[in-house]
Design a protein around this motif. Structure first.
Motif, PDB file in Angstrom:
ATOM      1  N   VAL A 198      13.393  74.943  57.360  1.00  0.00           N
ATOM      2  CA  VAL A 198      13.757  74.785  55.946  1.00  0.00           C
ATOM      3  C   VAL A 198      13.411  73.361  55.536  1.00  0.00           C
ATOM      4  CG1 VAL A 198      15.603  74.976  54.240  1.00  0.00           C
ATOM      5  CG2 VAL A 198      15.663  76.392  56.313  1.00  0.00           C
ATOM      6  N   LYS A 248      19.094  72.541  50.926  1.00  0.00           N
ATOM      7  CA  LYS A 248      18.587  73.020  52.224  1.00  0.00           C
ATOM      8  C   LYS A 248      19.730  73.302  53.203  1.00  0.00           C
ATOM      9  CE  LYS A 248      15.930  69.454  52.877  1.00  0.00           C
ATOM     10  NZ  LYS A 248      16.300  68.814  51.594  1.00  0.00           N
ATOM     11  N   SER A 249      20.670  72.351  53.317  1.00  0.00           N
ATOM     12  CA  SER A 249      21.757  72.529  54.280  1.00  0.00           C
ATOM     13  C   SER A 249      22.688  73.671  53.874  1.00  0.00           C
ATOM     14  CB  SER A 249      22.546  71.229  54.429  1.00  0.00           C
ATOM     15  OG  SER A 249      21.741  70.229  55.009  1.00  0.00           O
ATOM     16  N   ASP A 252      17.143  73.221  60.163  1.00  0.00           N
ATOM     17  CA  ASP A 252      17.415  72.438  58.950  1.00  0.00           C
ATOM     18  C   ASP A 252      16.763  71.064  59.107  1.00  0.00           C
ATOM     19  OD1 ASP A 252      18.429  71.705  56.514  1.00  0.00           O
ATOM     20  OD2 ASP A 252      20.420  71.198  57.282  1.00  0.00           O
ATOM     21  N   GLY A 272      11.967  70.490  52.197  1.00  0.00           N
ATOM     22  CA  GLY A 272      11.975  70.213  50.762  1.00  0.00           C
ATOM     23  C   GLY A 272      12.414  68.789  50.522  1.00  0.00           C
ATOM     24  N   LEU A 330      12.217  74.842  49.841  1.00  0.00           N
ATOM     25  CA  LEU A 330      13.232  74.930  48.799  1.00  0.00           C
ATOM     26  C   LEU A 330      12.954  73.934  47.685  1.00  0.00           C
ATOM     27  CD1 LEU A 330      15.277  76.998  49.922  1.00  0.00           C
ATOM     28  CD2 LEU A 330      17.038  75.268  49.703  1.00  0.00           C
ATOM     29  N   GLY A 364      15.666  65.669  53.754  1.00  0.00           N
ATOM     30  CA  GLY A 364      14.829  65.704  52.559  1.00  0.00           C
ATOM     31  C   GLY A 364      13.690  64.694  52.612  1.00  0.00           C
TER      32      GLY A 364
END
Length: 436
Positions: A8, A16-17, A57, A10, A90, A60
């Motif tokens: 994931v 995201k988390s 995860d 972005g 995302l 950013g």
């Protein structure tokens, strides 16, 4: 089985988390409105429509951030992108396309990994707000409202649709896979070469030489095996600084999952480290039979008695461990490694009759009864074996919640006194009346 990896990614503060926690079904990642909270990659298992996968995860990516950690955050995200089978990108539907989104998109366009583009924060599920994200050049944008849990199923369908059949390793199902794990530079590749009697794996003094798992078929006592030499696992803070090792950690963990038995290699010229214990813990948690191989015993740091005492104290959680002291350099005792590995695997594969199990249970209870609760006795009715690898036993109890960890550990110790289960973890499952 190998599980696909879904990363994931972005820019900061797009959810995201929160997405990660929602998919995994529990709060694993820290969720905060402040950008940059997630700095390391975080892994967790997830499943959808019968497809198991590992979700990753990431922090950013923000090229304009003055955060001192941003360089490391980007490096970690890029590692996740490289190791992933599918990427979930995302973005924020309330804000629209940003320069940061475009920069992340350009990174993803250069990768050949399938991308599922997700437009989050559409709390009224305004699908028309997704249209501008076509400009990122990553295909159809999928609408999502995490607050209302809308769109999650469609996104998961899109993710699993990207999974590809993993190429077969062409090994017969009767082949026993033996993973070799440990910190960097403890001599794993040298041990593999000694076991095989030839130089099948690159050996060097530079930490991190082995980056991917290497599968090497061989025979021992007329039985088929495959050795899996893996990259060394380093402390997490060290992984942050050496990007290629971030790629290696998950592959090593996958090798443990896929293995039938694991050789955990320690450096006998040094004391046990926190990372040695962590690696042993990963093997124990995976329920794998194992052998602890103390290498470099030709330049040992302490006596065998002292080393065994250190192992017993540091690995109290896996008191069942088997250990052998060897030297890959001289070949001393290396020939006994597979003998011990086969013994651990056989013990993990044991089937024990229900009659013997209940005799042992009755003896254990007579010696030390389960704890009472509010004056009421907790009764264990009987026990049976549910499965092997690892041996898993089901205890039928009138009230399972009052059988505490200490009593389960007591039962395990009593069972191990009477049954040879050296080298393998065992599991107890408690079932109450309503579950029978």
């Amino acid at each position: 089985m190998y599980k696909p990896v879904v990363a994931v990614v972005g820019r900061p503060n797009v959810g995201k988390s929160t997405f990660f926690n929602k998919i995994c079904g529990k709060r694993i990642s820290i969720v905060d409105d402040a950008p940059g909270v997630t700095r390391d990659r975080i892994y967790a298992d997830a499943e959808w429509s019968g497809h198991a996968f590992t979700l990753v995860d990431t922090g950013g990516i923000d090229e304009r951030s003055e955060d001192a950690f941003q360089k490391d955050i980007r490096a970690q995200a890029e590692i996740a992108i490289r190791e992933a089978d599918v990427i979930v990108f995302l973005v924020d539907g309330r804000v629209g396309v940003t320069t940061n989104d475009e920069e992340v998109a350009s990174i993803l366009q250069r990768s050949k990994t399938p991308v599922v583009l997700v437009v989050n924060k559409l709390d009224n599920f305004e699908v028309e707000k997704t249209y501008e994200f076509y400009s990122l050049g990553l295909g159809e944008p999928h609408p999502l409202s995490l607050m209302q849990s809308k769109g999650i199923g469609d996104i998961l369908d899109a993710i699993v649709a990207c999974f590809k059949e993993r190429p077969s390793d062409n090994l017969d199902e009767n082949v026993t896979k033996v993973a070799v794990v440990g910190r960097p530079n403890v001599g794993k590749s040298s041990l593999v070469n000694r076991l095989l009697g030839e130089n099948r794996v690159v050996v060097s003094d530079i930490e991190g030489t082995t980056r991917d798992a290497v599968l090497v078929p061989f025979k021992y006592n007329k039985k088929d095996y495959a050795l899996v030499d893996t990259a060394g696992l380093r402390r997490q803070r060290s992984v942050e600084k050496v990007s290629v090792e971030g790629y290696s950690v998950l592959r090593t963990m996958s090798a443990i999952e896929e293995a039938d038995v694991v050789l955990i290699v320690f450096d006998g010229s040094q004391d046990l480290t926190e990372q040695d214990v962590r690696i042993a813990g990963l093997v124990d948690e995976a329920g794998k039979p194992s052998v602890i191989v103390v290498n470099k015993w030709d330049i040992k740091s302490r006596s065998k008695e002292d080393y065994l005492k250190m192992l017993s104290e540091s690995l109290a959680f896996m008191s069942y461990f088997q250990v052998i002291f060897v030297s890959a350099l001289t070949g001393s005792s290396v020939g006994q490694i597979m003998e011990n590995a086969e013994k651990s695997y056989q013990n993990a594969s044991k089937r024990i009759t229900t009659g013997l199990l209940n005799d042992l249970l009755h003896e254990a209870i007579l010696n030390y009864s389960p704890p009472a609760h509010n004056g009421a006795r907790v009764k264990i009715k009987y026990i049976t074996q549910a499965s092997t690898n690892p041996p898993t036993f089901v205890l039928f109890v009138n009230d399972p919640k009052y059988i505490n960890f200490s009593y389960r550990r007591y039962l395990e110790n009593r069972f191990r006194e009477r049954i040879d289960l050296k080298g393998t973890p065992i599991k107890f499952i408690l079932k109450g009346r309503e579950e029978e």
